[in-house]
Design a protein around this motif. Sequence first.
Motif, PDB file in Angstrom:
ATOM      1  N   VAL A  57     -62.642 -45.178 -53.448  1.00 57.99           N
ATOM      2  CA  VAL A  57     -61.894 -44.080 -54.061  1.00 57.99           C
ATOM      3  C   VAL A  57     -60.737 -43.745 -53.134  1.00 57.99           C
ATOM      4  O   VAL A  57     -60.944 -43.224 -52.034  1.00 57.99           O
ATOM      5  CB  VAL A  57     -62.787 -42.848 -54.289  1.00 57.99           C
ATOM      6  CG1 VAL A  57     -61.965 -41.694 -54.860  1.00 57.99           C
ATOM      7  CG2 VAL A  57     -63.946 -43.183 -55.223  1.00 57.99           C
ATOM      8  N   ARG A  58     -59.544 -44.077 -53.556  1.00 47.18           N
ATOM      9  CA  ARG A  58     -58.350 -43.876 -52.732  1.00 47.18           C
ATOM     10  C   ARG A  58     -57.144 -43.729 -53.643  1.00 47.18           C
ATOM     11  O   ARG A  58     -57.132 -44.232 -54.769  1.00 47.18           O
ATOM     12  CB  ARG A  58     -58.128 -45.079 -51.812  1.00 47.18           C
ATOM     13  CG  ARG A  58     -58.136 -46.400 -52.575  1.00 47.18           C
ATOM     14  CD  ARG A  58     -57.339 -47.502 -51.926  1.00 47.18           C
ATOM     15  NE  ARG A  58     -57.442 -48.740 -52.704  1.00 47.18           N
ATOM     16  CZ  ARG A  58     -56.682 -49.050 -53.725  1.00 47.18           C
ATOM     17  NH1 ARG A  58     -55.747 -48.205 -54.131  1.00 47.18           N
ATOM     18  NH2 ARG A  58     -56.829 -50.181 -54.380  1.00 47.18           N
ATOM     19  N   TYR A  59     -56.128 -43.051 -53.169  1.00 40.03           N
ATOM     20  CA  TYR A  59     -54.898 -42.967 -53.962  1.00 40.03           C
ATOM     21  C   TYR A  59     -53.761 -43.741 -53.305  1.00 40.03           C
ATOM     22  O   TYR A  59     -52.587 -43.500 -53.584  1.00 40.03           O
ATOM     23  CB  TYR A  59     -54.504 -41.516 -54.270  1.00 40.03           C
ATOM     24  CG  TYR A  59     -54.505 -40.539 -53.119  1.00 40.03           C
ATOM     25  CD1 TYR A  59     -53.518 -40.582 -52.134  1.00 40.03           C
ATOM     26  CD2 TYR A  59     -55.456 -39.531 -53.049  1.00 40.03           C
ATOM     27  CE1 TYR A  59     -53.498 -39.668 -51.105  1.00 40.03           C
ATOM     28  CE2 TYR A  59     -55.445 -38.593 -52.022  1.00 40.03           C
ATOM     29  CZ  TYR A  59     -54.460 -38.673 -51.050  1.00 40.03           C
ATOM     30  OH  TYR A  59     -54.436 -37.754 -50.025  1.00 40.03           O
ATOM     31  N   THR A  71     -54.963 -40.988 -59.553  1.00 36.02           N
ATOM     32  CA  THR A  71     -56.099 -40.868 -58.638  1.00 36.02           C
ATOM     33  C   THR A  71     -56.073 -39.532 -57.911  1.00 36.02           C
ATOM     34  O   THR A  71     -57.127 -38.925 -57.662  1.00 36.02           O
ATOM     35  CB  THR A  71     -56.110 -42.027 -57.633  1.00 36.02           C
ATOM     36  OG1 THR A  71     -55.911 -43.254 -58.320  1.00 36.02           O
ATOM     37  CG2 THR A  71     -57.435 -42.088 -56.895  1.00 36.02           C
ATOM     38  N   MET A  75     -59.267 -36.640 -57.741  1.00 32.31           N
ATOM     39  CA  MET A  75     -59.980 -36.256 -56.521  1.00 32.31           C
ATOM     40  C   MET A  75     -60.725 -34.924 -56.638  1.00 32.31           C
ATOM     41  O   MET A  75     -61.899 -34.834 -56.232  1.00 32.31           O
ATOM     42  CB  MET A  75     -59.016 -36.230 -55.336  1.00 32.31           C
ATOM     43  CG  MET A  75     -58.378 -37.581 -54.993  1.00 32.31           C
ATOM     44  SD  MET A  75     -59.560 -38.901 -54.658  1.00 32.31           S
ATOM     45  CE  MET A  75     -60.236 -38.372 -53.100  1.00 32.31           C
ATOM     46  N   TRP A  78     -64.073 -35.390 -58.416  1.00 31.08           N
ATOM     47  CA  TRP A  78     -65.149 -35.995 -57.634  1.00 31.08           C
ATOM     48  C   TRP A  78     -65.888 -34.926 -56.827  1.00 31.08           C
ATOM     49  O   TRP A  78     -67.127 -34.930 -56.733  1.00 31.08           O
ATOM     50  CB  TRP A  78     -64.591 -37.072 -56.707  1.00 31.08           C
ATOM     51  CG  TRP A  78     -64.257 -38.366 -57.389  1.00 31.08           C
ATOM     52  CD1 TRP A  78     -63.019 -38.915 -57.555  1.00 31.08           C
ATOM     53  CD2 TRP A  78     -65.181 -39.295 -57.976  1.00 31.08           C
ATOM     54  NE1 TRP A  78     -63.104 -40.117 -58.226  1.00 31.08           N
ATOM     55  CE2 TRP A  78     -64.427 -40.374 -58.492  1.00 31.08           C
ATOM     56  CE3 TRP A  78     -66.566 -39.313 -58.127  1.00 31.08           C
ATOM     57  CZ2 TRP A  78     -65.016 -41.458 -59.134  1.00 31.08           C
ATOM     58  CZ3 TRP A  78     -67.167 -40.389 -58.770  1.00 31.08           C
ATOM     59  CH2 TRP A  78     -66.389 -41.443 -59.270  1.00 31.08           C
ATOM     60  N   PHE A  94     -69.801 -38.925 -54.499  1.00 31.45           N
ATOM     61  CA  PHE A  94     -68.593 -39.251 -53.737  1.00 31.45           C
ATOM     62  C   PHE A  94     -68.811 -38.937 -52.268  1.00 31.45           C
ATOM     63  O   PHE A  94     -69.257 -37.848 -51.918  1.00 31.45           O
ATOM     64  CB  PHE A  94     -67.394 -38.461 -54.271  1.00 31.45           C
ATOM     65  CG  PHE A  94     -66.148 -38.601 -53.430  1.00 31.45           C
ATOM     66  CD1 PHE A  94     -65.571 -39.846 -53.210  1.00 31.45           C
ATOM     67  CD2 PHE A  94     -65.555 -37.490 -52.853  1.00 31.45           C
ATOM     68  CE1 PHE A  94     -64.428 -39.980 -52.430  1.00 31.45           C
ATOM     69  CE2 PHE A  94     -64.413 -37.613 -52.079  1.00 31.45           C
ATOM     70  CZ  PHE A  94     -63.845 -38.858 -51.864  1.00 31.45           C
ATOM     71  N   GLY A 161     -59.739 -40.053 -48.838  1.00 30.60           N
ATOM     72  CA  GLY A 161     -60.422 -41.101 -49.582  1.00 30.60           C
ATOM     73  C   GLY A 161     -61.850 -41.318 -49.134  1.00 30.60           C
ATOM     74  O   GLY A 161     -62.396 -40.620 -48.276  1.00 30.60           O
ATOM     75  N   TRP A 163     -65.602 -43.412 -50.829  1.00 32.39           N
ATOM     76  CA  TRP A 163     -66.209 -44.312 -51.806  1.00 32.39           C
ATOM     77  C   TRP A 163     -67.163 -43.531 -52.697  1.00 32.39           C
ATOM     78  O   TRP A 163     -67.635 -42.446 -52.346  1.00 32.39           O
ATOM     79  CB  TRP A 163     -66.947 -45.454 -51.106  1.00 32.39           C
ATOM     80  CG  TRP A 163     -68.067 -45.039 -50.199  1.00 32.39           C
ATOM     81  CD1 TRP A 163     -67.953 -44.607 -48.904  1.00 32.39           C
ATOM     82  CD2 TRP A 163     -69.464 -44.985 -50.511  1.00 32.39           C
ATOM     83  NE1 TRP A 163     -69.182 -44.292 -48.385  1.00 32.39           N
ATOM     84  CE2 TRP A 163     -70.142 -44.520 -49.347  1.00 32.39           C
ATOM     85  CE3 TRP A 163     -70.227 -45.293 -51.644  1.00 32.39           C
ATOM     86  CZ2 TRP A 163     -71.523 -44.354 -49.299  1.00 32.39           C
ATOM     87  CZ3 TRP A 163     -71.608 -45.133 -51.598  1.00 32.39           C
ATOM     88  CH2 TRP A 163     -72.246 -44.678 -50.437  1.00 32.39           C
ATOM     89  N   CYS A 164     -67.410 -44.086 -53.877  1.00 30.22           N
ATOM     90  CA  CYS A 164     -68.353 -43.446 -54.789  1.00 30.22           C
ATOM     91  C   CYS A 164     -69.539 -44.372 -55.030  1.00 30.22           C
ATOM     92  O   CYS A 164     -69.410 -45.599 -55.000  1.00 30.22           O
ATOM     93  CB  CYS A 164     -67.687 -43.099 -56.120  1.00 30.22           C
ATOM     94  SG  CYS A 164     -67.262 -44.518 -57.157  1.00 30.22           S
ATOM     95  N   SER A 166     -71.077 -45.784 -57.606  1.00 33.77           N
ATOM     96  CA  SER A 166     -70.564 -45.913 -58.964  1.00 33.77           C
ATOM     97  C   SER A 166     -71.653 -45.889 -60.023  1.00 33.77           C
ATOM     98  O   SER A 166     -71.472 -45.326 -61.106  1.00 33.77           O
ATOM     99  CB  SER A 166     -69.695 -47.173 -59.090  1.00 33.77           C
ATOM    100  OG  SER A 166     -70.346 -48.297 -58.582  1.00 33.77           O
ATOM    101  N   LYS A 382     -62.231 -45.496 -59.670  1.00 35.49           N
ATOM    102  CA  LYS A 382     -61.795 -44.342 -58.882  1.00 35.49           C
ATOM    103  C   LYS A 382     -61.250 -43.224 -59.758  1.00 35.49           C
ATOM    104  O   LYS A 382     -61.209 -42.078 -59.333  1.00 35.49           O
ATOM    105  CB  LYS A 382     -60.763 -44.776 -57.840  1.00 35.49           C
ATOM    106  CG  LYS A 382     -59.504 -45.416 -58.426  1.00 35.49           C
ATOM    107  CD  LYS A 382     -58.494 -45.803 -57.355  1.00 35.49           C
ATOM    108  CE  LYS A 382     -58.998 -46.902 -56.467  1.00 35.49           C
ATOM    109  NZ  LYS A 382     -59.170 -48.204 -57.155  1.00 35.49           N
TER     110      LYS A 382
END
Length: 443
Positions: A57-59, A71, A75, A78, A94, A161, A163-164, A166, A382
């Motif tokens: 998960v990043r923009y 993204t 955020m 999340w 997240f 940022g 990670w999730c 998922s 993301k």
Amino acid sequence: MYMPPKPGSKIIIVGGGCFGLSTAFALALKKKYHVVVFDRQPIPSSDAASTDISKCVRYDYGNKLLYMQLTMEAMPHWHQWNKERAEQNESPVFEQTGVLLMGYQGTFGPYEEQSMQAICEAGYGHAIEKLLTPESIIQKYPQFEQTVRNGYDIAYVNKDGGWCNSEEAIKHLYGKCVGEGVDFVVGQDQGCFEDLWLDDNDKGIVKGIVTQDGTHHVADTVLMTTGAWTASLVDVKDQLQATGHVVMHFEPKEPLRQSLASIPAWAADITRTGYYGFPVNADGKLKIAHHFESGYLNPREKDHVSTPRTHVDHANDTIPISAVQHARASLAEIFPATSSMDITYTRTCWYSDSVDGGYLVSPHPSYKNLVIASGDSGHGMKVLPVIGYKICHVIEGIESDYSRAWAWRTTTVPENQGNIGKHKTMGDGQHNDRFATQDELLC
């Protein structure tokens, strides 16, 4: 001419993955449609790209500002989902570990440079921490000392940022959909899409769908959110192609396991190497994946359209031996600790690659009442919390920067450019493309 659905319409969504669930939830919130999701497997579908232990998960998006903005919009959601999970006594979906993006031999690539510039210009420069010397990286993340010594000696961290989880995120959104009244039809027979149900007098009008058990399901609008299967189910005029990308798990032993549980999500000069990874999760699994130019193809015999080959139908598949060989050689430099570890799990994650790497979310030009939402191109998860609202706008005929960017393409990308280009064929019997044996996954 596309006509948006009227209040009271029945909307069938084919596919209960990232795009499908997110759209189902967005539509259900309006309280004016009957929304039904069909999938051949219970949610979360085990062969969907969205069903995984972790996604970044990043923009950071280079010069692709539209996706950076999308993204950034995701955020806060999340974080809100984490609050909802806490209220349900569930683990977070997240993890804000930061994302470490490494350059090579003292130089950032264009992607990293453009990302930092775009993020700062958007007013998010506070999230960027530059690590411009080898010593600064090692001081902050001593687990990457050997990586730095091997040339990945300049980096930056996006502190927003992470990670999730998922699969858990999909479960969470599924629960939200059920709570808002979305209906689900799942199963190999009753939930599996077989074909579009077309009007007998006008084959350009979609009346609904036909499932594998032969049942005809009427709908005012059909939305295909079938991920990497889309190109094999509907004629998309060469706009999409299913490509497979390899995922590997390792299970480090203590004390390394505990040490690697506290690293950020990371990418090693990603546009050159294609390798990225995650911290060790709560189950002791270290995931590293490879996203290279166009991935593997699995063309079907009748028309050579690439179709996903997953563990659902091929339970004993590993990954191509060429991928194992490439990973071992590359990770010896990028993440050398893995050289003494067995590869304990492998998977091919299937993307729906578009001609230009952008989403394809559009009414189908050849069929009335049919909308396509696909072309994730490896960067869909993301934006799970918000992508459905944008797809909903397309369904309802609301024009935006997103609908214009994701509209049906009428041109193709020149050969070997974009996401559809050079490729390898998976498991075709050639020595370098056969599937690895279990013994060949051991260190």
